[in-house]
Write a protein that holds these residues in place. Structure first.
Motif, PDB file in Angstrom:
ATOM      1  N   ALA A   1       0.834  -1.200   0.000  1.00 46.06           N
ATOM      2  CA  ALA A   1       0.000   0.000   0.000  1.00 46.06           C
ATOM      3  C   ALA A   1       0.869   1.251   0.000  1.00 46.06           C
ATOM      4  N   ASP A   2       1.935   1.248   0.826  1.00 46.50           N
ATOM      5  CA  ASP A   2       2.846   2.395   0.851  1.00 46.50           C
ATOM      6  C   ASP A   2       3.492   2.597  -0.519  1.00 46.50           C
ATOM      7  N   ASP A   3       3.879   1.500  -1.148  1.00 41.35           N
ATOM      8  CA  ASP A   3       4.507   1.584  -2.471  1.00 41.35           C
ATOM      9  C   ASP A   3       3.531   2.157  -3.491  1.00 41.35           C
ATOM     10  N   ALA A   4       2.257   1.694  -3.414  1.00 37.64           N
ATOM     11  CA  ALA A   4       1.261   2.184  -4.370  1.00 37.64           C
ATOM     12  C   ALA A   4       1.028   3.684  -4.210  1.00 37.64           C
TER      13      ALA A   4
ATOM     14  N   ASP B   1       4.779  -5.594 -10.220  1.00 35.79           N
ATOM     15  CA  ASP B   1       3.333  -5.541 -10.072  1.00 35.79           C
ATOM     16  C   ASP B   1       2.950  -5.432  -8.596  1.00 35.79           C
ATOM     17  N   LEU B   2       1.986  -4.604  -8.355  1.00 41.41           N
ATOM     18  CA  LEU B   2       1.485  -4.438  -6.990  1.00 41.41           C
ATOM     19  C   LEU B   2       0.126  -5.128  -6.868  1.00 41.41           C
ATOM     20  N   PRO B   3       0.025  -6.162  -6.027  1.00 39.17           N
ATOM     21  CA  PRO B   3      -1.250  -6.893  -5.886  1.00 39.17           C
ATOM     22  C   PRO B   3      -2.230  -6.146  -4.979  1.00 39.17           C
ATOM     23  N   VAL B   4      -2.675  -4.975  -5.460  1.00 39.58           N
ATOM     24  CA  VAL B   4      -3.569  -4.159  -4.644  1.00 39.58           C
ATOM     25  C   VAL B   4      -4.796  -3.798  -5.461  1.00 39.58           C
ATOM     26  N   HIS B   5      -5.865  -3.538  -4.734  1.00 41.54           N
ATOM     27  CA  HIS B   5      -7.077  -2.959  -5.317  1.00 41.54           C
ATOM     28  C   HIS B   5      -7.216  -1.568  -4.719  1.00 41.54           C
ATOM     29  N   ALA B   6      -7.300  -0.547  -5.593  1.00 46.35           N
ATOM     30  CA  ALA B   6      -7.296   0.827  -5.114  1.00 46.35           C
ATOM     31  C   ALA B   6      -8.494   1.587  -5.659  1.00 46.35           C
ATOM     32  N   LYS B   7      -9.058   2.427  -4.793  1.00 44.55           N
ATOM     33  CA  LYS B   7     -10.098   3.370  -5.186  1.00 44.55           C
ATOM     34  C   LYS B   7      -9.630   4.762  -4.762  1.00 44.55           C
ATOM     35  N   VAL B   8      -9.600   5.686  -5.742  1.00 42.22           N
ATOM     36  CA  VAL B   8      -9.116   7.035  -5.480  1.00 42.22           C
ATOM     37  C   VAL B   8     -10.309   7.991  -5.519  1.00 42.22           C
TER      38      VAL B   8
ATOM     39  N   THR C   1      -7.023  -0.504   4.036  1.00 44.11           N
ATOM     40  CA  THR C   1      -6.437   0.681   4.666  1.00 44.11           C
ATOM     41  C   THR C   1      -6.775   1.908   3.834  1.00 44.11           C
ATOM     42  N   VAL C   2      -6.700   3.061   4.447  1.00 45.27           N
ATOM     43  CA  VAL C   2      -7.025   4.330   3.781  1.00 45.27           C
ATOM     44  C   VAL C   2      -5.834   5.272   3.923  1.00 45.27           C
ATOM     45  N   ARG C   3      -5.437   5.876   2.802  1.00 41.98           N
ATOM     46  CA  ARG C   3      -4.344   6.855   2.823  1.00 41.98           C
ATOM     47  C   ARG C   3      -4.832   8.166   2.189  1.00 41.98           C
ATOM     48  N   GLU C   4      -4.188   9.241   2.529  1.00 42.59           N
ATOM     49  CA  GLU C   4      -4.534  10.550   1.979  1.00 42.59           C
ATOM     50  C   GLU C   4      -3.316  11.156   1.296  1.00 42.59           C
ATOM     51  N   VAL C   5      -3.587  11.835   0.191  1.00 43.77           N
ATOM     52  CA  VAL C   5      -2.522  12.477  -0.580  1.00 43.77           C
ATOM     53  C   VAL C   5      -2.947  13.914  -0.865  1.00 43.77           C
ATOM     54  N   ASP C   6      -2.097  14.876  -0.539  1.00 41.94           N
ATOM     55  CA  ASP C   6      -2.341  16.281  -0.877  1.00 41.94           C
ATOM     56  C   ASP C   6      -1.682  16.569  -2.218  1.00 41.94           C
ATOM     57  N   PHE C   7      -2.539  16.982  -3.184  1.00 46.32           N
ATOM     58  CA  PHE C   7      -2.028  17.181  -4.541  1.00 46.32           C
ATOM     59  C   PHE C   7      -2.650  18.443  -5.131  1.00 46.32           C
ATOM     60  N   ALA C   8      -1.782  19.399  -5.460  1.00 46.11           N
ATOM     61  CA  ALA C   8      -2.181  20.606  -6.196  1.00 46.11           C
ATOM     62  C   ALA C   8      -3.406  21.274  -5.589  1.00 46.11           C
ATOM     63  N   GLY C   9      -3.393  21.427  -4.274  1.00 42.59           N
ATOM     64  CA  GLY C   9      -4.479  22.107  -3.596  1.00 42.59           C
ATOM     65  C   GLY C   9      -5.705  21.266  -3.311  1.00 42.59           C
ATOM     66  N   ARG C  10      -5.643  19.985  -3.596  1.00 40.23           N
ATOM     67  CA  ARG C  10      -6.781  19.112  -3.310  1.00 40.23           C
ATOM     68  C   ARG C  10      -6.285  17.910  -2.490  1.00 40.23           C
TER      69      ARG C  10
END
Length: 542
Positions: free
Chosen positions: A41-44, A240-247, A275-284
């Motif tokens: 997850a961290d890698d993704a 390959d990352l064996p993850v399922h992600a929803k952004v 798990t849930v992660r947050e990313v700050d990108f370009a003001g969002r």
């Protein structure tokens, strides 16, 4: 019931310990898989952030290029610069890099001419109508293809979502991303949710109205992104990352979903490891939900924990059975000791009874001898009568002995005992009652009781002297058998009421109360004695 409490407690406690240990083993093995997924997850998330930062750096480079002598407004030089970046070959996920001019509404015609000269289009700025005082039509967009060609001339400030991001970019002079939008490039059936990132050429001056502020930026370098292509390009780079992600944009909601990548594993791991992660990108702020994908391999096995649980439960059951066996063995030893003690008590009782009966027999024989001598005319008559009475005693004893193996009648027991005491003719004795047969235990107890009562009557009563009488009656009384022993005579029986219980009295009480579960009552009167015997009818037959 109580003897099973200790084994049951041992079983419950040991099983709980074994299952807890198995759960700990399972948890530790599962935790290793969780930590491994956390690294995926961290890698993704790191890949997505790196890809976004890379694309923002392309916009920064493009802004710097366009700031040099305004050379970037020429389509040929702009296309050459973007071509050198090789977006298609090296930067998957970005649809292109463009420039949106910031003009007043009155300048729309001039901009349309520029677009026609650059791209051979006569569509001009669209949409044709706007309620804004400023327009930001797409003047340049490279590399050119069928999809990007469809976006030339589009006034992005006319759309509220794009307008919010452009205002923020003009105010901060920093990259500003939009909320999820439908790109104007989406002209195919395979449409994706997209977003755009804006970077103004110059920072807007303070104190101006919005229209002037937007125009003073000199326009915006921007990049359109298809969210699905961007995330797929980021996560597919490298291993390959064996993850399922929803952004999601800003919050987890269906209308805020940018992209869903991969397929979740159809097991509890998809929920347990999510798990849930947050990313700050370009003001969002982007919220990324991650769960194990179908390719996520489990290195841990449930087999050790399962085997440990089974072995632990089996050992717990074995331990409980051993404790139960030891408990039963201890109880058996205690029961044997108790049985031996009761046997010794019974043996002592039998010896005392034998001693008592021998004394009573001697007393009987002497009494019979005296009574026989009183009524005998000569020695021959005495011998005949005395021998007959001794024979009656023998017959009664045989009847009592046989009652241990079969049933005996109450009348027969009374006749045998009274016959050996008072002789076969049983003068002054009357017996009355129905035929009631009792079992061996009751026969023995009643025989001993009748023996004691008859002996006492011989010793202390008036029956043997000829001036008294004895009447014995028995009958069924509900669920009980009733026997009344009634002695009458000239003697005052109140003088014979004992101050304390002798062995004979205790023997009678033991036979009736303990052996038969019944009760006994004695009434000492001035002219007689009445003994009332009652015991449960379950001892009778028929």
């Amino acid at each position: 019931m109580r003897k099973h409490l200790v084994p049951a407690a041992i079983l419950v406690v040991s099983c709980a310990f074994a299952l807890a240990l198995a759960a700990l083993v399972w948890r530790s093995s599962t935790e290793s898989d969780r930590l491994r997924f956390e690294s995926f997850a961290d890698d993704a998330v790191g890949r997505i952030e790196s890809r976004l930062d890379l694309h923002v750096s392309l916009l920064e480079s493009t802004r710097a290029y366009m700031g040099v002598a305004n050379a970037g407004r020429d389509r040929d030089s702009f296309a050459a610069f973007i071509g050198e970046l090789d977006l298609d070959g090296r930067y998957d996920g970005i649809q292109g890099i463009g420039f949106a001019d910031a003009i007043a509404v009155a300048q729309t015609g001039e901009t349309a001419s520029t677009i026609a000269a650059s791209y051979g289009l006569d569509r001009g700025v669209w949409p044709t109508e706007t309620d804004q005082t400023v327009r930001t039509p797409i003047l340049l967009l490279e590399p050119q293809d069928r999809r990007n060609f469809a976006a030339i001339g589009f006034d992005m400030f006319s759309d509220a979502t794009r307008r919010d991001a452009m205002r923020r970019a003009a105010r901060t002079s920093r990259p500003s991303a939009t909320a999820p939008v439908q790109l104007v490039q989406e002209i195919d059936e395979n449409r994706q949710t997209g977003f755009l990132v804006y970077l103004p050429l110059r920072e807007a001056e303070d104190g101006t109205d919005e229209g002037d502020a937007i125009r003073r930026t000199g326009g915006f370098v921007y990049a359109p992104f298809r969210a699905g292509d961007l995330v797929s390009a980021a996560l597919a780079a490298g291993r390959d990352l064996p993850v399922h992600a929803k952004v999601y944009d800003t919050e987890v909601a269906p209308d805020r979903l940018l992209v869903a990548y991969g397929q979740a594993r159809s097991s509890s791991l998809a929920t347990d490891f999510a798990t849930v992660r947050e990313v700050d990108f370009a003001g969002r702020r982007w919220v990324i939900e991650l769960a194990p994908g179908t390719a996520f391999p489990r290195t841990a096995s449930d087999l050790p924990a399962l085997l440990l649980a089974l072995v632990g439960v089996a050992l717990s059951v074995l331990m409980a059975l051993l404790v139960l066996s030891q408990t039963r063995r201890a109880e058996a030893v205690a029961a044997l000791a108790d049985s031996n003690a009761r046997s010794l008590d019974q043996k002592d009782l039998l010896l005392r009874e034998m001693n008592h009966r021998i004394k009573n027999s001697i007393t009987r024989i002497l009494a019979i001898a005296r009574q026989t001598a009183r009524y005998s005319a000569d020695l021959d008559a005495f011998m005949a009568s005395f021998s007959a009475r001794l024979a009656a005693m023998t017959t009664s004893q045989e009847l009592l002995t046989e009652s241990d193996r079969k049933l005996a009648r109450i009348g027969d027991l009374l006749a045998a005992e009274l016959g050996q005491v008072f002789g076969e003719d049983m003068r002054n004795c009357a017996l009355a009652g129905p035929t009631i047969e009792v079992d061996a235990t009751a026969a023995q107890s009643l025989g001993l009781t009748f023996h004691e009562l008859a002996t006492n009557a011989l010793k202390y009563g008036s029956v043997a002297d000829g001036d008294g009488s004895l009447r014995v009656e028995w009958w069924r009384e509900g669920d009980e058998v009733a026997i009344d022993w009634i002695e009458q005579g000239a003697k005052d029986f109140t003088a014979f009421e004992p101050a304390r219980k002798g062995f004979g009295t205790r023997l009678i009480n033991m036979n009736i109360e303990r052996e038969l579960g019944g009760r006994i009552g004695r009434e000492f009167g001035a002219r007689g004695l009445t003994v009332r015997l009652r015991f449960p009818a379950m001892r009778i037959h028929g």
